[in-house]
Scaffold this motif. Structure first.
Motif, mmCIF file in Angstrom:
data_model
loop_
_atom_site.group_PDB
_atom_site.id
_atom_site.type_symbol
_atom_site.label_atom_id
_atom_site.label_comp_id
_atom_site.label_asym_id
_atom_site.label_seq_id
_atom_site.Cartn_x
_atom_site.Cartn_y
_atom_site.Cartn_z
ATOM 1 N N MET A 1 13.003 16.665 16.632
ATOM 2 C CA MET A 1 11.656 16.273 16.220
ATOM 3 C C MET A 1 11.714 15.951 14.735
ATOM 4 N N VAL A 2 10.970 14.916 14.343
ATOM 5 C CA VAL A 2 10.911 14.540 12.937
ATOM 6 C C VAL A 2 9.457 14.357 12.530
ATOM 7 N N LEU A 3 9.067 14.990 11.430
ATOM 8 C CA LEU A 3 7.793 14.726 10.774
ATOM 9 C C LEU A 3 8.141 14.013 9.479
ATOM 10 N N GLY A 4 7.497 12.884 9.251
ATOM 11 C CA GLY A 4 7.801 12.113 8.053
ATOM 12 C C GLY A 4 6.558 11.725 7.291
ATOM 13 N N ALA A 5 6.738 11.493 6.001
ATOM 14 C CA ALA A 5 5.641 11.075 5.131
ATOM 15 C C ALA A 5 6.145 10.040 4.139
ATOM 16 N N VAL A 6 5.394 8.965 4.030
ATOM 17 C CA VAL A 6 5.619 7.956 3.001
ATOM 18 C C VAL A 6 4.429 8.070 2.067
ATOM 19 N N TYR A 7 4.678 8.085 0.761
ATOM 20 C CA TYR A 7 3.565 8.270 -0.154
ATOM 21 C C TYR A 7 3.750 7.483 -1.443
ATOM 22 N N CYS A 8 2.584 7.129 -2.018
ATOM 23 C CA CYS A 8 2.564 6.347 -3.246
ATOM 24 C C CYS A 8 1.201 6.497 -3.910
ATOM 25 N N SER A 9 1.121 6.031 -5.128
ATOM 26 C CA SER A 9 -0.147 6.019 -5.838
ATOM 27 C C SER A 9 -1.118 5.112 -5.092
ATOM 28 N N THR A 10 -2.370 5.541 -5.004
ATOM 29 C CA THR A 10 -3.397 4.751 -4.324
ATOM 30 C C THR A 10 -3.502 3.351 -4.920
ATOM 31 N N LYS A 11 -3.331 3.230 -6.224
ATOM 32 C CA LYS A 11 -3.445 1.922 -6.878
ATOM 33 C C LYS A 11 -2.317 0.973 -6.483
ATOM 34 N N GLU A 12 -1.206 1.507 -5.971
ATOM 35 C CA GLU A 12 -0.073 0.673 -5.563
ATOM 36 C C GLU A 12 -0.190 0.183 -4.118
ATOM 37 N N VAL A 13 -1.087 0.768 -3.342
ATOM 38 C CA VAL A 13 -1.186 0.459 -1.906
ATOM 39 C C VAL A 13 -1.404 -1.035 -1.641
ATOM 40 N N PRO A 14 -2.361 -1.707 -2.307
ATOM 41 C CA PRO A 14 -2.554 -3.136 -2.002
ATOM 42 C C PRO A 14 -1.305 -3.979 -2.264
ATOM 43 N N LYS A 15 -0.603 -3.693 -3.348
ATOM 44 C CA LYS A 15 0.621 -4.443 -3.675
ATOM 45 C C LYS A 15 1.693 -4.218 -2.609
ATOM 46 N N ILE A 16 1.899 -2.962 -2.236
ATOM 47 C CA ILE A 16 2.927 -2.633 -1.240
ATOM 48 C C ILE A 16 2.550 -3.214 0.120
ATOM 49 N N HIS A 17 1.286 -3.054 0.500
ATOM 50 C CA HIS A 17 0.824 -3.599 1.778
ATOM 51 C C HIS A 17 1.014 -5.117 1.821
ATOM 52 N N GLY A 18 0.658 -5.784 0.733
ATOM 53 C CA GLY A 18 0.802 -7.243 0.663
ATOM 54 C C GLY A 18 2.248 -7.686 0.783
ATOM 55 N N ARG A 19 3.142 -6.959 0.122
ATOM 56 C CA ARG A 19 4.566 -7.319 0.170
ATOM 57 C C ARG A 19 5.134 -7.104 1.573
ATOM 58 N N ILE A 20 4.744 -6.022 2.232
ATOM 59 C CA ILE A 20 5.219 -5.778 3.596
ATOM 60 C C ILE A 20 4.695 -6.869 4.533
ATOM 61 N N LYS A 21 3.466 -7.280 4.321
ATOM 62 C CA LYS A 21 2.886 -8.370 5.115
ATOM 63 C C LYS A 21 3.691 -9.657 4.913
ATOM 64 N N GLU A 22 4.057 -9.949 3.668
ATOM 65 C CA GLU A 22 4.884 -11.140 3.371
ATOM 66 C C GLU A 22 6.228 -11.068 4.088
ATOM 67 N N ILE A 23 6.847 -9.895 4.096
ATOM 68 C CA ILE A 23 8.145 -9.732 4.765
ATOM 69 C C ILE A 23 7.994 -9.976 6.264
ATOM 70 N N LYS A 24 6.932 -9.460 6.857
ATOM 71 C CA LYS A 24 6.685 -9.689 8.290
ATOM 72 C C LYS A 24 6.555 -11.177 8.580
ATOM 73 N N ILE A 25 5.725 -11.859 7.805
ATOM 74 C CA ILE A 25 5.483 -13.287 8.029
ATOM 75 C C ILE A 25 6.771 -14.092 7.839
ATOM 76 N N ARG A 26 7.541 -13.758 6.805
ATOM 77 C CA ARG A 26 8.794 -14.475 6.540
ATOM 78 C C ARG A 26 9.753 -14.369 7.725
ATOM 79 N N HIS A 27 9.653 -13.282 8.479
ATOM 80 C CA HIS A 27 10.533 -13.079 9.629
ATOM 81 C C HIS A 27 9.882 -13.487 10.949
ATOM 82 N N GLY A 28 8.761 -14.214 10.864
ATOM 83 C CA GLY A 28 8.112 -14.735 12.059
ATOM 84 C C GLY A 28 7.351 -13.696 12.856
ATOM 85 N N LEU A 29 6.985 -12.603 12.223
ATOM 86 C CA LEU A 29 6.229 -11.554 12.908
ATOM 87 C C LEU A 29 4.765 -11.634 12.507
#
Length: 154
Positions: free
Chosen positions: A22-50
């Motif tokens: 069993m694994v419990l995991g947590a990813v964490y960051c400053s709240t102010k960084e969330v939009p930047k990180i979310h946007g970059r992950i979205k770009e990576i998805k789109i670049r790979h046709g997802l």
């Protein structure tokens, strides 16, 4: 003081699912960084046709999507603002009767182990936990109470 978002998830958490570990995991960051990180992950998805709404799960790793996951891993390790912690448990070693606890009680104890090591008393936290079942609300409130008491945050 800054706000930190903690996003939690678990794998193989059911007592009798015959899956280990069993694994419990947590990813964490400053709240102010969330939009930047979310946007970059979205770009990576789109670049790979997802789809930008593609849910990232390790069980979705396949040879067809390997480049996407490698880019995602590279992005994670390139960021100083994104952190990860996990607790890995060998469920074959569990003996709830000896500790006079249910599997459910133990599950939230493991969440305490995961989260309590992340906290800094100088920060404020927003924690997002996957709801395990329909009765989880009260248990999450108790977890919150215990975590606050551990930090002398009354």
């Amino acid at each position: 003081m800054s706000d930190i978002n903690i996003y939690c998830d678990e794998s193989n958490h059911l007592q009798n699912d015959h899956r280990n570990p069993m694994v419990l995991g947590a990813v964490y960051c400053s709240t102010k960084e969330v939009p930047k990180i979310h946007g970059r992950i979205k770009e990576i998805k789109i670049r790979h046709g997802l789809s930008p709404k593609f849910e990232i799960k390790w069980k979705k790793v396949s040879s067809k999507k390997i480049d996407f996951f490698l880019d995602l891993i590279d992005y994670f390790f390139d960021l100083d603002d994104l952190h990860f912690r996990c607790v890995v448990i060998d469920k074959t070693q569990l003996n709830h009767d000896a500790l006079r606890q249910t599997h459910d009680q133990w599950y939230y104890k493991m969440y305490f182990e995961l989260l309590s090591k992340i906290f800094d008393p100088e920060q404020s936290y927003h924690i997002y936990i996957d709801m395990k079942d329909t009765r989880g609300g009260m248990k999450v409130k108790k977890l919150h109470e215990v975590l606050c008491n551990d930090m002398y945050d009354f």
